[in-house]
Each structure stands twice: as C-alpha cells, then as structure tokens.
Design a protein around this motif. Structure first.
Motif, PDB file in Angstrom:
ATOM      1  N   ARG A 119     -21.524  87.731  41.643  1.00  0.00           N
ATOM      2  CA  ARG A 119     -20.076  87.889  41.453  1.00  0.00           C
ATOM      3  C   ARG A 119     -19.291  86.837  42.232  1.00  0.00           C
ATOM      4  N   MET A 120     -19.874  86.335  43.303  1.00  0.00           N
ATOM      5  CA  MET A 120     -19.245  85.249  44.049  1.00  0.00           C
ATOM      6  C   MET A 120     -19.770  83.897  43.580  1.00  0.00           C
ATOM      7  N   ASP A 153     -25.746  87.408  44.976  1.00  0.00           N
ATOM      8  CA  ASP A 153     -24.288  87.559  44.982  1.00  0.00           C
ATOM      9  C   ASP A 153     -23.681  86.843  43.782  1.00  0.00           C
ATOM     10  N   ASP A 172     -19.377  78.927  53.618  1.00  0.00           N
ATOM     11  CA  ASP A 172     -20.612  79.681  53.420  1.00  0.00           C
ATOM     12  C   ASP A 172     -21.694  79.232  54.392  1.00  0.00           C
ATOM     13  N   ARG A 175     -25.820  81.464  46.606  1.00  0.00           N
ATOM     14  CA  ARG A 175     -25.261  82.775  46.266  1.00  0.00           C
ATOM     15  C   ARG A 175     -26.077  83.440  45.156  1.00  0.00           C
ATOM     16  N   TRP A 231     -15.266  75.979  50.163  1.00  0.00           N
ATOM     17  CA  TRP A 231     -15.919  77.280  50.127  1.00  0.00           C
ATOM     18  C   TRP A 231     -17.386  77.140  50.519  1.00  0.00           C
TER      19      TRP A 231
END
Length: 84
Positions: A49-50, A47, A68, A42, A64
C-alpha cells in the motif's frame, strides 16, 4: 458458528492478521540502495500500500526513499518480532 470464534477463523485473544515471515536485512538494504526510489524494499517487506504510491512518484523524487533509509532497520525489527 460458535460465538467465541471470529469470522476470520481466529480464536479469542489471537490476532486475526496473518503473520509475516522474517525478512533478510541484507536483501532489504540492497533493494533500498539500488531500487529504493521505486519502492522495491517496500514490496519486499509486504508494504504494497505504500510501495505503489512510492513507485508512481519515484519515491517523491528520492526524498521519501531517503526517509525510508532512516527507518528501515526499525521496520525490519518490527516485522521480525511480529509487531507490524
């Protein structure tokens, strides 16, 4: 300032968001395989923020991260074609 210009400096009809550079799929997949629970893929994809919550929860204990892995190829394609 001209009324047709946006505050970000982009002209009318242009997306004011910065374009992301194409990402190497092999790098993203390797990061996911070896450091996926920390959200390394990520961070690589931009990304953050994730990625931060993923790091703090260890990818929700791996769940998670597995999810992904299912969507990573599609995410890479969207970034490479400019559709975030």
């Amino acid at each position: 300032m001209d009324a047709t210009r946006h505050a970000s400096g982009a002209g009318p009809g242009r997306d004011p968001r910065p374009q992301r550079s194409p990402k190497n799929p092999a790098t993203a997949w390797l990061l996911w395989m070896f450091l996926g629970v920390f959200g390394a893929h990520r961070y690589y994809l931009g990304d953050w923020r994730m990625a931060v919550p993923m790091t703090l929860t260890l990818g929700l204990l791996g769940v998670w991260s597995l999810a992904d892995g299912i969507v990573l190829g599609r995410r890479l394609h969207r970034i490479d074609t400019g559709r975030h």
